[in-house]
Scaffold this motif. Structure first.
Motif, PDB file in Angstrom:
ATOM      1  N   ALA A 123       0.860  -1.184   0.000  1.00  0.00           N
ATOM      2  CA  ALA A 123       0.000   0.000   0.000  1.00  0.00           C
ATOM      3  C   ALA A 123       0.895   1.233   0.000  1.00  0.00           C
ATOM      4  CB  ALA A 123      -0.919   0.008   1.215  1.00  0.00           C
ATOM      5  N   MET A 124       0.302   2.382  -0.303  1.00  0.00           N
ATOM      6  CA  MET A 124       1.071   3.630  -0.320  1.00  0.00           C
ATOM      7  C   MET A 124       1.631   3.951   1.062  1.00  0.00           C
ATOM      8  SD  MET A 124       1.284   4.821  -3.344  1.00  0.00           S
ATOM      9  CE  MET A 124       1.818   6.493  -3.003  1.00  0.00           C
ATOM     10  N   GLU A 125       0.859   3.616   2.095  1.00  0.00           N
ATOM     11  CA  GLU A 125       1.317   3.871   3.454  1.00  0.00           C
ATOM     12  C   GLU A 125       1.522   2.539   4.171  1.00  0.00           C
ATOM     13  OE1 GLU A 125      -1.383   6.460   5.408  1.00  0.00           O
ATOM     14  OE2 GLU A 125      -1.067   8.126   4.006  1.00  0.00           O
ATOM     15  N   GLY A 126       2.696   2.353   4.697  1.00  0.00           N
ATOM     16  CA  GLY A 126       3.021   1.119   5.394  1.00  0.00           C
ATOM     17  C   GLY A 126       4.477   1.143   5.786  1.00  0.00           C
ATOM     18  N   LYS A 127       4.957   0.074   6.372  1.00  0.00           N
ATOM     19  CA  LYS A 127       6.357   0.009   6.772  1.00  0.00           C
ATOM     20  C   LYS A 127       7.259  -0.007   5.541  1.00  0.00           C
ATOM     21  CE  LYS A 127       8.263  -3.790   8.582  1.00  0.00           C
ATOM     22  NZ  LYS A 127       8.557  -4.844   9.576  1.00  0.00           N
ATOM     23  N   ASN A 128       8.356   0.682   5.614  1.00  0.00           N
ATOM     24  CA  ASN A 128       9.319   0.702   4.519  1.00  0.00           C
ATOM     25  C   ASN A 128       9.730  -0.731   4.183  1.00  0.00           C
ATOM     26  OD1 ASN A 128      11.821   0.868   3.015  1.00  0.00           O
ATOM     27  ND2 ASN A 128      11.953   3.005   3.655  1.00  0.00           N
ATOM     28  N   TYR A 129       9.614  -1.086   2.927  1.00  0.00           N
ATOM     29  CA  TYR A 129       9.881  -2.469   2.519  1.00  0.00           C
ATOM     30  C   TYR A 129      11.305  -2.906   2.835  1.00  0.00           C
ATOM     31  CZ  TYR A 129      12.873  -1.388  -1.495  1.00  0.00           C
ATOM     32  OH  TYR A 129      13.916  -0.997  -2.280  1.00  0.00           O
ATOM     33  N   ARG A 130      12.233  -1.969   2.976  1.00  0.00           N
ATOM     34  CA  ARG A 130      13.620  -2.330   3.271  1.00  0.00           C
ATOM     35  C   ARG A 130      13.800  -2.829   4.694  1.00  0.00           C
ATOM     36  NH1 ARG A 130      16.071   3.106   0.648  1.00  0.00           N
ATOM     37  NH2 ARG A 130      14.199   3.847   1.708  1.00  0.00           N
ATOM     38  N   GLN A 131      12.781  -2.619   5.531  1.00  0.00           N
ATOM     39  CA  GLN A 131      12.809  -3.123   6.901  1.00  0.00           C
ATOM     40  C   GLN A 131      12.039  -4.436   7.043  1.00  0.00           C
ATOM     41  OE1 GLN A 131      11.074   0.114   9.067  1.00  0.00           O
ATOM     42  NE2 GLN A 131      12.772   1.519   8.662  1.00  0.00           N
ATOM     43  N   TRP A 132      11.635  -4.992   5.937  1.00  0.00           N
ATOM     44  CA  TRP A 132      10.807  -6.192   5.918  1.00  0.00           C
ATOM     45  C   TRP A 132      11.605  -7.429   6.319  1.00  0.00           C
ATOM     46  CZ3 TRP A 132       8.717  -8.573   0.730  1.00  0.00           C
ATOM     47  CH2 TRP A 132       7.841  -9.650   1.021  1.00  0.00           C
ATOM     48  N   ASN A 133      11.150  -8.091   7.359  1.00  0.00           N
ATOM     49  CA  ASN A 133      11.694  -9.397   7.740  1.00  0.00           C
ATOM     50  C   ASN A 133      10.811 -10.450   7.088  1.00  0.00           C
ATOM     51  OD1 ASN A 133      12.510 -11.781   8.869  1.00  0.00           O
ATOM     52  ND2 ASN A 133      12.352 -11.113  10.989  1.00  0.00           N
ATOM     53  N   ALA A 134      11.317 -11.052   6.028  1.00  0.00           N
ATOM     54  CA  ALA A 134      10.515 -11.976   5.235  1.00  0.00           C
ATOM     55  C   ALA A 134      10.809 -13.436   5.542  1.00  0.00           C
ATOM     56  CB  ALA A 134      10.736 -11.706   3.749  1.00  0.00           C
ATOM     57  N   LYS A 135      11.412 -13.688   6.684  1.00  0.00           N
ATOM     58  CA  LYS A 135      11.709 -15.077   7.050  1.00  0.00           C
ATOM     59  C   LYS A 135      10.429 -15.800   7.476  1.00  0.00           C
ATOM     60  CE  LYS A 135      16.525 -14.494   8.494  1.00  0.00           C
ATOM     61  NZ  LYS A 135      16.726 -13.124   8.042  1.00  0.00           N
ATOM     62  N   GLY A 136      10.467 -17.123   7.399  1.00  0.00           N
ATOM     63  CA  GLY A 136       9.321 -17.927   7.797  1.00  0.00           C
ATOM     64  C   GLY A 136       8.356 -18.159   6.644  1.00  0.00           C
ATOM     65  N   ALA A 137       7.186 -18.679   6.985  1.00  0.00           N
ATOM     66  CA  ALA A 137       6.155 -18.953   5.983  1.00  0.00           C
ATOM     67  C   ALA A 137       5.414 -17.656   5.684  1.00  0.00           C
ATOM     68  CB  ALA A 137       5.182 -20.007   6.497  1.00  0.00           C
TER      69      ALA A 137
END
Length: 252
Positions: free
Chosen positions: A184-198
């Motif tokens: 979405a336009m507003e949300g957490k910066n994708y560079r801080q995304w922890n994408a580990k796990g399912a």
């Protein structure tokens, strides 16, 4: 097996046809291989060699025929008629992850309408190890010849699930302990995304983004910061940015 083009999809271009012929289901799905008459390029020789090895029908046709059926596309002298692409059940995605010994990495496309976007997305999904893509049956492009061509063979390697209701499917994923991320336009910066796990990442429609009902189901919202005058990215570009961040996070 049907040899009628009306009951088949057309795949054309050297890389796409070779990937098709190398796929495990080629013998069941390929109706006929077409090669340009009097063209002896390495591309044509490779396609003919694989097709004859697997005892597939090979037909020589004039360049004008290939130009016509590919609608002027870059066919490189080769094409193939194949049975329509098969969708898989949701369980196949989890089996794919289990075989690799990894947590499920799923992509959900909420009403992507442009087949070129879907093909490009599949290409990136294959590159980063996505276990499967989920698309809705309605108001969304399916697995077409244009998607196959744009994916340059990735369509043969990335399982696609087609569902009637995305909200119900997302709830099913949650019951399987999959964490749902939305864009979405507003949300957490994708560079801080922890994408580990399912995980499952939801990408929205080219013009409208993620639909409100689906947006309500996500566990966390991510955004791509932009400083230019245009505050949106092409769907396939945005997906590429997000998937490579997930790939980096999952492979730290």
């Amino acid at each position: 097996m049907q040899n009628n083009s009306e009951e088949s999809e057309l795949v054309f271009g050297h890389h796409s046809v070779v990937e098709l012929l190398k796929s495990p289901t080629a013998n069941q799905r390929v109706n006929k291989v077409l090669v340009q008459k009097d063209l002896t390029s390495e591309h044509v020789r490779e396609v003919v060699k694989i097709a004859k090895r697997d005892r597939l029908i090979v037909q020589e046709v004039p360049k004008s025929k290939l130009d016509l059926i590919s609608d002027g596309g870059t066919h490189q002298g080769v094409a193939a008629y194949v049975a329509p692409y098969q969708y898989v059940e949701l369980d196949e995605i989890f089996k794919s992850a289990e075989k690799k010994g990894t947590d499920p990495f799923i992509l959900i496309l909420d009403k992507i309408e442009d087949p070129h976007n879907l093909g490009s997305i599949m290409r990136t999904a294959d590159a980063v190890g996505v276990d499967g893509i989920i698309i809705p049956k309605h108001r969304s492009t399916g697995l077409t010849a244009v998607v196959a061509k744009t994916s340059t063979g990735a369509i043969e390697h990335v399982p696609v699930v087609r569902v009637t209701n995305l909200v119900n499917t997302i709830n099913d994923l949650k019951k399987r302990n999959v964490w749902i991320f939305g864009t979405a336009m507003e949300g957490k910066n994708y560079r801080q995304w922890n994408a580990k796990g399912a995980i499952a990442l939801v990408i929205g429609n080219e013009g409208k983004g993620v639909s409100p009902l689906v947006q309500k189901q996500v566990d966390e919202t991510l955004s791509i910061p932009m400083v230019g005058h245009v505050q949106s990215l092409n769907a396939s570009v945005a997906t590429g940015v997000m998937l490579y961040q997930a790939f980096a996070s999952r492979n730290e």
